[in-house]
Write a protein that holds these residues in place. Structure first.
Motif, PDB file in Angstrom:
ATOM      1  N   UNK A  11       5.808  19.364  40.584  1.00  0.00           N
ATOM      2  CA  UNK A  11       4.523  19.001  39.976  1.00  0.00           C
ATOM      3  C   UNK A  11       3.568  20.187  40.006  1.00  0.00           C
ATOM      4  N   UNK A  12       3.493  20.826  41.184  1.00  0.00           N
ATOM      5  CA  UNK A  12       2.595  21.976  41.315  1.00  0.00           C
ATOM      6  C   UNK A  12       2.973  23.115  40.402  1.00  0.00           C
ATOM      7  N   UNK A  13       4.273  23.375  40.260  1.00  0.00           N
ATOM      8  CA  UNK A  13       4.723  24.464  39.396  1.00  0.00           C
ATOM      9  C   UNK A  13       4.418  24.174  37.934  1.00  0.00           C
ATOM     10  N   UNK A  14       4.652  22.938  37.496  1.00  0.00           N
ATOM     11  CA  UNK A  14       4.373  22.593  36.111  1.00  0.00           C
ATOM     12  C   UNK A  14       2.873  22.641  35.813  1.00  0.00           C
ATOM     13  N   UNK A  15       2.075  22.187  36.765  1.00  0.00           N
ATOM     14  CA  UNK A  15       0.628  22.205  36.563  1.00  0.00           C
ATOM     15  C   UNK A  15       0.067  23.624  36.543  1.00  0.00           C
ATOM     16  N   UNK A  16       0.755  24.549  37.213  1.00  0.00           N
ATOM     17  CA  UNK A  16       0.269  25.935  37.247  1.00  0.00           C
ATOM     18  C   UNK A  16       0.230  26.550  35.861  1.00  0.00           C
ATOM     19  N   UNK A  17       1.106  26.106  34.963  1.00  0.00           N
ATOM     20  CA  UNK A  17       1.160  26.696  33.617  1.00  0.00           C
ATOM     21  C   UNK A  17      -0.101  26.368  32.807  1.00  0.00           C
ATOM     22  N   UNK A  18      -0.485  25.094  32.652  1.00  0.00           N
ATOM     23  CA  UNK A  18      -1.739  24.830  31.940  1.00  0.00           C
ATOM     24  C   UNK A  18      -2.961  25.406  32.637  1.00  0.00           C
ATOM     25  N   UNK A  19      -2.939  25.447  33.967  1.00  0.00           N
ATOM     26  CA  UNK A  19      -4.063  26.039  34.680  1.00  0.00           C
ATOM     27  C   UNK A  19      -4.189  27.511  34.322  1.00  0.00           C
ATOM     28  N   UNK A 133     -15.807  30.365  36.916  1.00  0.00           N
ATOM     29  CA  UNK A 133     -15.649  29.393  35.820  1.00  0.00           C
ATOM     30  C   UNK A 133     -14.205  28.917  35.711  1.00  0.00           C
ATOM     31  N   UNK A 134     -13.255  29.829  35.914  1.00  0.00           N
ATOM     32  CA  UNK A 134     -11.850  29.427  35.896  1.00  0.00           C
ATOM     33  C   UNK A 134     -11.574  28.433  37.026  1.00  0.00           C
ATOM     34  N   UNK A 135     -12.136  28.704  38.210  1.00  0.00           N
ATOM     35  CA  UNK A 135     -11.973  27.788  39.335  1.00  0.00           C
ATOM     36  C   UNK A 135     -12.608  26.439  39.030  1.00  0.00           C
ATOM     37  N   UNK A 136     -13.758  26.461  38.352  1.00  0.00           N
ATOM     38  CA  UNK A 136     -14.417  25.213  37.955  1.00  0.00           C
ATOM     39  C   UNK A 136     -13.510  24.402  37.036  1.00  0.00           C
ATOM     40  N   UNK A 137     -12.868  25.070  36.090  1.00  0.00           N
ATOM     41  CA  UNK A 137     -11.948  24.361  35.188  1.00  0.00           C
ATOM     42  C   UNK A 137     -10.750  23.811  35.958  1.00  0.00           C
ATOM     43  N   UNK A 138     -10.270  24.575  36.927  1.00  0.00           N
ATOM     44  CA  UNK A 138      -9.179  24.069  37.756  1.00  0.00           C
ATOM     45  C   UNK A 138      -9.588  22.835  38.532  1.00  0.00           C
ATOM     46  N   UNK A 139     -10.838  22.832  39.008  1.00  0.00           N
ATOM     47  CA  UNK A 139     -11.351  21.666  39.713  1.00  0.00           C
ATOM     48  C   UNK A 139     -11.461  20.462  38.788  1.00  0.00           C
ATOM     49  N   UNK A 140     -11.870  20.716  37.533  1.00  0.00           N
ATOM     50  CA  UNK A 140     -11.923  19.624  36.558  1.00  0.00           C
ATOM     51  C   UNK A 140     -10.529  19.051  36.299  1.00  0.00           C
ATOM     52  N   UNK A 141      -9.559  19.954  36.102  1.00  0.00           N
ATOM     53  CA  UNK A 141      -8.198  19.495  35.821  1.00  0.00           C
ATOM     54  C   UNK A 141      -7.646  18.674  36.984  1.00  0.00           C
ATOM     55  N   UNK A 142      -8.053  19.029  38.205  1.00  0.00           N
ATOM     56  CA  UNK A 142      -7.545  18.318  39.386  1.00  0.00           C
ATOM     57  C   UNK A 142      -7.940  16.844  39.366  1.00  0.00           C
ATOM     58  N   UNK A 143      -9.045  16.531  38.686  1.00  0.00           N
ATOM     59  CA  UNK A 143      -9.495  15.140  38.637  1.00  0.00           C
ATOM     60  C   UNK A 143      -8.550  14.262  37.824  1.00  0.00           C
ATOM     61  N   UNK A 144      -7.772  14.888  36.933  1.00  0.00           N
ATOM     62  CA  UNK A 144      -6.884  14.115  36.057  1.00  0.00           C
ATOM     63  C   UNK A 144      -5.431  14.144  36.531  1.00  0.00           C
ATOM     64  N   UNK A 145      -5.216  14.782  37.665  1.00  0.00           N
ATOM     65  CA  UNK A 145      -3.857  14.833  38.207  1.00  0.00           C
ATOM     66  C   UNK A 145      -3.547  13.502  38.885  1.00  0.00           C
ATOM     67  N   UNK A 146      -2.455  12.853  38.527  1.00  0.00           N
ATOM     68  CA  UNK A 146      -2.110  11.578  39.171  1.00  0.00           C
ATOM     69  C   UNK A 146      -1.953  11.734  40.677  1.00  0.00           C
ATOM     70  N   UNK A 153      -6.716  19.290  45.693  1.00  0.00           N
ATOM     71  CA  UNK A 153      -7.670  19.913  44.792  1.00  0.00           C
ATOM     72  C   UNK A 153      -7.820  21.406  45.093  1.00  0.00           C
ATOM     73  N   UNK A 154      -7.723  21.757  46.372  1.00  0.00           N
ATOM     74  CA  UNK A 154      -7.862  23.167  46.737  1.00  0.00           C
ATOM     75  C   UNK A 154      -6.763  24.018  46.121  1.00  0.00           C
ATOM     76  N   UNK A 155      -5.559  23.462  45.983  1.00  0.00           N
ATOM     77  CA  UNK A 155      -4.466  24.221  45.376  1.00  0.00           C
ATOM     78  C   UNK A 155      -4.708  24.440  43.889  1.00  0.00           C
ATOM     79  N   UNK A 156      -5.257  23.449  43.206  1.00  0.00           N
ATOM     80  CA  UNK A 156      -5.588  23.608  41.786  1.00  0.00           C
ATOM     81  C   UNK A 156      -6.671  24.660  41.590  1.00  0.00           C
ATOM     82  N   UNK A 157      -7.668  24.638  42.453  1.00  0.00           N
ATOM     83  CA  UNK A 157      -8.744  25.628  42.365  1.00  0.00           C
ATOM     84  C   UNK A 157      -8.197  27.020  42.649  1.00  0.00           C
ATOM     85  N   UNK A 158      -7.302  27.127  43.624  1.00  0.00           N
ATOM     86  CA  UNK A 158      -6.707  28.423  43.948  1.00  0.00           C
ATOM     87  C   UNK A 158      -5.894  28.969  42.779  1.00  0.00           C
TER      88      UNK A 158
END
Length: 562
Positions: A11-19, A133-146, A153-158
């Motif tokens: 899941x983390x690897x697949x999500x890294x691509x859109x991030x 701003x990129x980190x902010x977008x990552x934080x936004x995307x984390x809200x939609x992760x099942x 959330x910290x991993x998405x921001x990272x």
């Protein structure tokens, strides 16, 4: 059942691509906004060092000062917003698990403030707001992760932060290492894998769009591993460390000076005016310094000009950062290092020490100063290698970055990133804990001889409030312990009386530690028992009782890094 590490899951690897794609998109959008702003103000969208020359020189302080005032006003509202919500906007705090998400309002306001500062010529880098701003977008995307993905959330921001930084410098590996070094500190390798994929995806996105070339091509020259160039590398590293220490210290003093001005708009206006005034000597110090580095590698500057740029850029960046302008210090640090390295290269050629290209030393200086200022040597090494695509620089970069970082550290420099200080403090505390001897924290323990009575044991226990009383002979040798619970049990059962000697209820096989062992070994000893105290003996041969080690004392020693 084996627990799956969420940071290393598919899941983390697949999500890294859109991030990564989003991170690249945010940085491109920020660049476009700066270009549109410059086009509106100066009539041209190229580098600020060129665009500023559309106006006469006496207008430069006014332009940069007005920009600082506007940026200060936006920053004032951002700080006010943070105080109201009691939440800081720094993405590093989120990655370090101090916040649940990157706050939107203050992040956008800070980014707008930074854009105004950068567009008006403040000596500040663009990477700071881009990564935020990129980190902010990552934080936004984390809200939609099942939730079933179990991805923090910290991993998405990272991931997003690494993607933003990689998009700016086209250096995915360096960006990965930066997030790992600064935000995570000493962290497991598995946590960096999705971050790396996100950074690589961001750079691939930039390549697909058309940004394929390295920022500072230096592939046609080769660093020879010879005595002369290596000596110059070490000398350059030492000077880079001193420059890094001086720059950080000057920035701290500048911040203290500007903090005397209560109004943020006035504060940034003064900083902008100072930078604009310095630009009268040469407009090349305006902006982040990227244009200067390009011209330097093209051989457009002589030694006197490099010396001028070095001094003025240090002062200008200190003024911009000290006044509170929002932005990064990466590219200004790279410019400072490039000018210092270029000077060393030119001087070494003139003295006949080496015939190597001076621009090789400019690249080494970039990494060394960046390493000294950021105190992230691995990141600096990899970033310059990725930006120049010159693999021959690996060995001198390793030497220069290690030496420069050590010089800055030995000068007791304050840290550019507060998290570094936190990680260093924890690491130092852990090292101290592992090296401290048990003898330094022991306390006295209740002791009796084997012939003393049970009644004396009860009195000693009540006085010291201990479950166990230690038994020693006339030579202070440890023989064992008596349990107060066992004494009470035996007395009630009438197996013994209060006048019976304690040797009748003594336990000889009791866990203990030695005074020359470390606190870490003491911690391991406590992990195997449920006791609150352990007897401490001098050594395995003499076994003389010297005191007791308490679990409370260990926790107090360990709380600074736990």
């Amino acid at each position: 059942m084996k627990i799956q590490n969420s940071s290393l899951s598919w899941h983390g690897l697949f999500l890294a691509i859109p991030v990564g794609i989003v991170g690249a998109g945010v940085t491109l959008l920020f660049r476009m906004l700066i270009a549109l702003f410059n086009l509106a103000v100066f009539g041209r969208s190229d580098d600020i060092t060129q665009a500023m020359q559309v106006w006469p020189w006496y207008c430069w302080p006014l332009i940069v000062g007005i920009g600082g005032a506007i940026a200060g006003g936006l920053l004032h509202f951002a700080v006010k917003f943070e105080k109201q919500t009691a939440i800081k906007s720094d993405y590093l705090d989120v990655i370090n698990a101090r916040l649940n998400a990157v706050p939107t309002g203050s992040s956008v306001l800070r980014a707008c403030s930074s854009m105004i500062s950068i567009s008006s010529g403040a000596s500040i880098g663009k990477e700071g707001p881009m990564v935020q701003l990129a980190a902010l977008c990552g934080s936004w995307l984390a809200r939609f992760v099942p939730k079933k993905f179990a991805l923090a959330n910290t991993d998405m921001v990272a991931m997003a932060a690494a993607a933003g930084l990689a998009s700016v410098y086209h250096a995915p590996l360096a960006s990965t290492i930066f997030v790992a070094e600064i935000a995570f500190g000493i962290s497991a390798l598995q946590r960096t894998i999705p971050i790396m994929l996100s950074a690589v995806t961001a750079v691939l996105t930039m390549w697909v769009i058309g940004f394929r070339s390295p920022l500072y091509p230096l592939m046609d020259v080769h660093f020879s591993i010879q005595t002369g160039p290596l000596i110059i590398t070490v000398i350059l590293a030492v000077f880079s460390g001193l420059i890094g220490f001086g720059f950080i210290s000057l920035t701290q003093k500048s911040r203290q000076l500007f903090n005397r001005i209560p109004s943020l708009p006035v504060r940034l206006a003064c900083g902008g005016a100072a930078v604009g005034s310095l630009a009268i000597i040469t407009p090349a110090i305006l902006g982040n310094g990227n244009e200067v580095i390009v011209n330097l590698f093209a051989g457009h500057y002589l030694l006197p000009m490099l010396l001028t740029l070095l001094g003025l850029k240090v002062i200008a960046t200190s003024c911009s950062v000290g006044s509170g302008a929002v932005g990064g210090m990466f590219t200004p640090a790279l410019m400072i290092g490039a000018t210092l390295g270029g000077m060393c290269g030119i001087i070494s050629q003139q003295l006949g020490i080496t015939h190597a290209s001076p621009w090789l030393f400019a690249a080494i200086g970039m990494a060394a100063v960046l390493s000294a200022i950021s105190q992230a040597p691995l990141m600096a090494i990899l970033m310059v290698m990725e930006m120049t695509l010159n693999s021959s620089l690996l060995f001198p970069l390793m030497i220069a970055c290690v030496v420069a970082t050590m010089v800055t550290y030995q000068c007791h420099s304050p840290t550019t990133y507060p998290l570094i200080g936190t990680h260093l403090s924890r690491a130092n505390a852990k090292f101290t804990f592992d090296q401290t001897r048990i003898s330094e924290v022991i306390i006295p323990g209740a002791c009796l001889s084997p012939k003393d009575s049970v009644h004396q044991a009860l009195n000693a226990s009540g006085h010291k409030r201990e479950r166990y009383v230690y038994i020693i002979d006339d030579k202070q040798r440890f023989l064992g312990v008596v349990s107060i619970h066992k004494i009470v049990e035996k007395v009630l059962a009438e197996d013994i009386t209060l006048n019976s000697p304690v040797e009748q209820v003594m336990e000889t096989d009791f866990p203990h530690v030695f005074q020359d062992q470390t606190l870490k070994q003491g911690w391991e000893a406590f992990s195997q028992v449920t006791l609150e105290r352990l007897p401490v003996l001098n050594n395995p041969q003499q076994r003389q009782f010297v005191g007791a080690l308490t679990k409370t004392s260990l926790i107090q020693q360990a709380e600074s890094f736990l």
